[in-house]
Design an enzyme around this catalytic site. Structure first.
Site, PDB file in Angstrom:
ATOM      1  N   TYR A   1      -2.376  11.314  -9.288  1.00  0.00           N
ATOM      2  CA  TYR A   1      -3.188  10.101  -9.417  1.00  0.00           C
ATOM      3  C   TYR A   1      -4.118  10.217 -10.627  1.00  0.00           C
ATOM      4  O   TYR A   1      -4.298   9.252 -11.364  1.00  0.00           O
ATOM      5  CB  TYR A   1      -4.010   9.867  -8.145  1.00  0.00           C
ATOM      6  CG  TYR A   1      -3.141   9.544  -6.960  1.00  0.00           C
ATOM      7  CD1 TYR A   1      -2.678   8.250  -6.735  1.00  0.00           C
ATOM      8  CD2 TYR A   1      -2.770  10.536  -6.057  1.00  0.00           C
ATOM      9  CE1 TYR A   1      -1.874   7.950  -5.653  1.00  0.00           C
ATOM     10  CE2 TYR A   1      -1.964  10.242  -4.967  1.00  0.00           C
ATOM     11  CZ  TYR A   1      -1.514   8.956  -4.768  1.00  0.00           C
ATOM     12  OH  TYR A   1      -0.708   8.662  -3.693  1.00  0.00           O
TER      13      TYR A   1
ATOM     14  N   ASN B   1       1.662  -1.343  -4.041  1.00  0.00           N
ATOM     15  CA  ASN B   1       2.900  -1.648  -4.750  1.00  0.00           C
ATOM     16  C   ASN B   1       3.853  -2.424  -3.834  1.00  0.00           C
ATOM     17  O   ASN B   1       4.281  -1.903  -2.817  1.00  0.00           O
ATOM     18  CB  ASN B   1       3.544  -0.329  -5.206  1.00  0.00           C
ATOM     19  CG  ASN B   1       4.932  -0.504  -5.781  1.00  0.00           C
ATOM     20  OD1 ASN B   1       5.349  -1.605  -6.113  1.00  0.00           O
ATOM     21  ND2 ASN B   1       5.654   0.599  -5.882  1.00  0.00           N
TER      22      ASN B   1
ATOM     23  N   CYS C   1       6.432   4.418  -6.791  1.00  0.00           N
ATOM     24  CA  CYS C   1       5.142   4.950  -6.330  1.00  0.00           C
ATOM     25  C   CYS C   1       5.311   6.265  -5.574  1.00  0.00           C
ATOM     26  O   CYS C   1       4.357   7.042  -5.463  1.00  0.00           O
ATOM     27  CB  CYS C   1       4.411   3.920  -5.482  1.00  0.00           C
ATOM     28  SG  CYS C   1       5.384   3.245  -4.126  1.00  0.00           S
ATOM     29  N   HIS C   2       6.518   6.561  -5.100  1.00  0.00           N
ATOM     30  CA  HIS C   2       6.766   7.825  -4.398  1.00  0.00           C
ATOM     31  C   HIS C   2       6.659   9.031  -5.328  1.00  0.00           C
ATOM     32  O   HIS C   2       6.511  10.152  -4.867  1.00  0.00           O
ATOM     33  CB  HIS C   2       8.137   7.799  -3.707  1.00  0.00           C
ATOM     34  CG  HIS C   2       9.291   7.645  -4.644  1.00  0.00           C
ATOM     35  ND1 HIS C   2       9.677   6.404  -5.127  1.00  0.00           N
ATOM     36  CD2 HIS C   2      10.122   8.551  -5.200  1.00  0.00           C
ATOM     37  CE1 HIS C   2      10.719   6.568  -5.930  1.00  0.00           C
ATOM     38  NE2 HIS C   2      11.008   7.856  -5.994  1.00  0.00           N
TER      39      HIS C   2
ATOM     40  N   GLU D   1      15.946  12.798  -5.707  1.00  0.00           N
ATOM     41  CA  GLU D   1      15.810  12.821  -7.160  1.00  0.00           C
ATOM     42  C   GLU D   1      15.789  14.245  -7.720  1.00  0.00           C
ATOM     43  O   GLU D   1      15.660  14.426  -8.927  1.00  0.00           O
ATOM     44  CB  GLU D   1      14.542  12.079  -7.571  1.00  0.00           C
ATOM     45  CG  GLU D   1      14.612  10.591  -7.275  1.00  0.00           C
ATOM     46  CD  GLU D   1      13.403   9.825  -7.771  1.00  0.00           C
ATOM     47  OE1 GLU D   1      12.583  10.382  -8.527  1.00  0.00           O
ATOM     48  OE2 GLU D   1      13.281   8.635  -7.413  1.00  0.00           O
TER      49      GLU D   1
END
Length: 166
Positions: A94, A117, A125-126, A152
């Site tokens: 953040y 979001n 946002c993850h 990912e």
């Protein structure tokens, strides 16, 4: 506005959009979704979004190419735009995100905008985690956040991997 539900490896998704683009992607939640009475079921309007999401979940898509039209304040829009710059398979904190938008003291506001979001997954946002590597909060739940990051190729901490066993 057109909407459609779609099954995914992380549970049911609700997508909605109009001619300006995709406006929301909601994940399964404890509360049922409330649809606006003026919304209509999509025919083919959201097909491309679903094709790209399916390819993402198969590990075959690393960057979404969809027209997006999320509603939010100017600050939220700035944060959501910055989120789209976080590469697939990478994370940021953040505080790093606040610096990236040129407002390093706005860490809490960045967190709030991140949580608001409306197009999760597509606006990633993850990929935002705590400075210490913790997963922190996620509107879709920490288990889903861990699953998306693992998909990912992000290396999770051992205690985060435990979330995937639940």
């Amino acid at each position: 506005m057109h909407y459609r539900y779609h099954d995914s490896p992380i549970g049911p998704l609700l997508l909605a959009g109009d001619d300006s683009g995709l406006k929301l992607l909601h994940m399964d939640a404890a509360q049922p979704w409330e649809l606006d009475a003026a919304w209509q079921p999509a025919q083919k309007q959201l097909d491309e979004a679903f094709r790209q999401l399916d390819r993402y979940f198969q590990g075959r898509l690393k960057r979404f190419e969809l027209r997006l039209a999320p509603r939010g304040t100017a600050f939220q829009q700035t944060v959501w735009q910055a989120l789209q710059g976080i590469p697939y398979g990478q994370t940021t904190s953040y505080s790093e995100l606040a610096e990236r938008i040129g407002n390093p003291k706005s860490v809490r506001a960045v967190g709030t905008a991140n949580g608001a979001n409306p197009i999760a997954i597509v606006i990633p946002c993850h990929r935002v985690i705590g400075r210490d590597g913790s997963l922190t909060g996620y509107a879709g739940g920490l288990e889903r956040k861990a699953l998306l990051l693992k998909l990912e190729g992000v290396k999770l901490l051992p205690e985060q991997d435990q979330l995937l066993l639940i």
